[in-house]
Motif scaffolding. Structure first.
Motif, short mmCIF file in Angstrom:
data_model
loop_
_atom_site.label_atom_id
_atom_site.label_comp_id
_atom_site.label_asym_id
_atom_site.label_seq_id
_atom_site.Cartn_x
_atom_site.Cartn_y
_atom_site.Cartn_z
N THR A 2 149.00 46.44 49.44
CA THR A 2 149.32 48.04 49.22
C THR A 2 150.34 48.28 48.50
O THR A 2 151.19 47.39 47.89
N GLU A 22 144.88 54.04 45.67
CA GLU A 22 144.89 53.57 47.02
C GLU A 22 145.51 51.79 47.06
O GLU A 22 146.15 51.82 47.92
N THR A 23 144.80 51.18 46.26
CA THR A 23 145.38 49.70 46.36
C THR A 23 145.61 49.40 44.78
O THR A 23 144.97 49.77 43.74
#
Length: 557
Positions: A2, A22-23
């Motif tokens: 992450t 998000e990632t």
């Protein structure tokens, strides 16, 4: 992994979360920790659209001393469009870094306003080399406090002739600095700059050097030179949601192709060096917001145009250097999406294909120019999908429905569908009714070399061909659906009335049995082992003799 695990500041995390990040993408996952935890020089090799701006931008923002209002980071890029885009991204990432100032510096805008902003104080400068040199000559920009220098799309800057400017800029910034170089390719000139101005750089590669991204399929269509424009139209028609760039070699060709597409009813426009900056900005904006379906452009004019969701890139002829092809194809298949890079070539350009394949470590799929029937079917399916998915606002149309029902009451459901299809497709049906096939026939010697297939593969005859609207993906789909195991498929040759498919010898009998059982087609599908005398499409194999006189749906005349 992450973004939190990369060690990013909470204020920046908040900003990028709001942007929908998000990632981390691979280049971000590899570069951000290095830049945050050390003062290493870095060479990042990755395709355009892989997330490079966040990879270098986030660490630069996080390491900026907000209390010291002097240029601490310098980002060089080839075009004003890319300059503005990088600056906008950095401003978005630093939304909660109170007081951080980012200044884009580029030609075509008031130099006086840029000088005024510099005097007020900035932390990060994003610049094109030419305008930055102008400011340096005027003595209005101070680079003595710069701790980070980023060269983004360095290969493009060199291609555009900025080598001397880059040398002058790098010589003017402090020796004690971190230098970051990002490029899609690694030509010799980039290696020379890295050797001269970087100290033991850590090389971070996403994919292989000069390799095309895995999200892009490469497809080649071989036609006669006179048929290239007709082939382009058929490809655009076959993909109803086509949204892409058609690259031409010259400004003249670019304008001619764009004019022809506009005359033929396509939502297209041109982008080349003969346009004013205002005209170019206008065309680019129309394309970004999808008011244009097809942008016809030269390589130079399209630099800096950053769009993440292109479905296709079309090479209207191959470029002379392979790096240019790499840049073109890298404009699709970005941000995790897939794309197709198409080459429309004539037979004399085939050697260029092989050179590109070796360099990008990818094979070109042999494309088959769609037939008129295949195009109409594809367009019809697209229309049906739109009808199925359209949002119906019952309240808004409630008062109109009774009139429509009364007017159409005498028509059956089938009649309404027929009229709808005719209304949408009569012009296309008429245009493609007698259209010739455009593919260049495979030379006899090439076919003879393939009579018995590759080593370990069997060559199968199929009694369906181009006139039936068949293309390689159709055969692959049929085999995947009806053969009860995974099958390795080799070469697929599609002729007007028949086709040949190569499968492993050990799977040949299973494929033949499975496909010959298929029912429900317009006419019976027949698959058999191909005989040597049948590979020229003359219907003289065992299966060809048996089914040569079988009724076939005639082409419309």
């Amino acid at each position: 992994m992450t973004f939190e695990e990369l060690g990013i500041d909470s204020n920046i995390l908040k900003a990028i979360n709001e942007l929908g990040y998000e990632t981390p993408m691979p280049i971000q996952e590899k570069v951000i920790p290095v830049l945050l935890q050390s003062e290493h020089d870095v060479i990042g090799l990755a395709q355009t659209g892989t997330g490079k701006t966040a990879a270098f931008g986030i660490p630069i923002i996080q390491k900026t001393d907000l209390s010291f209002r002097h240029p601490q980071s310098l980002i060089l890029c080839p075009t004003r469009e890319l300059c503005l885009q990088i600056a906008d991204d950095l401003i978005d990432y630093s939304k909660y870094q109170e007081g951080l100032k980012v200044l884009p510096v580029y030609g075509g805008s008031s130099i006086e306003s840029q000088i005024r902003s510099l005097k007020k104080g900035v932390h990060i400068i994003v610049a094109t080399p030419g305008r930055l040199i102008d400011l340096m000559k005027r003595g209005t920009v101070k680079l003595d406090a710069v701790r980070n220098v980023v060269m983004d799309e360095a290969d493009e800057m060199l291609n555009m002739g900025f080598t001397e400017s880059i040398n002058a800029i790098l010589a003017a910034v402090p020796q004690e600095r971190t230098t970051l170089l990002f490029s899609a390719t690694m030509p010799n000139e980039i290696a020379r700059i890295a050797k001269t101005y970087m100290h033991n750089p850590q090389e971070i590669v996403v994919g292989n050097r000069n390799e095309s991204t895995n999200n892009v399929k490469h497809r080649a269509y071989v036609v006669h030179a006179k048929d290239k424009y007709l082939a382009l139209k058929r490809i655009a028609d076959y993909y109803p949601n086509f949204y892409g760039i058609v690259f031409c070699r010259t400004r003249k060709e670019t304008q001619e192709v764009a004019d022809a597409l506009i005359r033929d009813g396509y939502n297209a426009d041109s982008l080349h060096g003969d346009l004013s900056q205002q005209q170019r900005d206008y065309v680019m904006q129309k394309f970004r917001i999808r008011n244009l379906q097809i942008l016809v452009a030269t390589d130079v004019a399209a630099r800096g145009l950053d769009v993440d969701d292109l479905s296709h890139v079309v090479n209207y002829g191959l470029p002379d250097d392979i790096e240019t092809y790499t840049h073109r194809s890298g404009r699709t298949g970005r941000a995790g999406k897939t794309g197709i890079s198409i080459a429309i070539i004539h037979s004399k350009e085939r050697h260029k294909l092989h050179d590109i394949e070796r360099k990008i470590n990818k094979k070109f799929e042999p494309g088959v120019i769609p037939t008129g029937k295949a195009i109409c079917e594809k367009q019809l399916i697209n229309l049906i999908d739109k009808i199925e998915k359209v949002e119906v606002n019952e309240a808004e149309i409630a008062d109109l429905l009774p009139v429509a029902y009364r007017k159409l009451d005498w028509l059956s459901k089938e009649d309404v569908i027929k009229r709808l299809i005719s209304m949408e497709f009569n012009r296309m049906f008429e245009y493609y009714r007698d259209a010739d096939e455009l593919d260049v026939p495979i030379e006899t010697s090439e076919r003879q070399g393939k009579v018995r297939g590759e080593k370990g593969f069997a060559r199968l005859f199929v009694n369906y061909g181009k006139m039936d609207g068949m293309m390689p993906p159709h055969f692959i789909e049929i085999i995947n659906q009806y053969v009860p195991k995974r099958i390795d498929i080799g070469r697929i040759d599609i002729l007007p009335k028949i086709s040949f498919i190569e499968v492993r010898e050990s799977d040949a009998d299973l494929v033949i049995r499975s496909l010959n059982k298929i029912k429900g087609l317009e006419r019976k599908l027949v698959v058999d082992r191909a005989q040597p005398e049948n590979t020229h499409g003359d219907n003289k194999s065992r299966s060809g003799q048996k089914f040569a006189s079988q009724d076939r749906k005639p082409r419309r005349r």
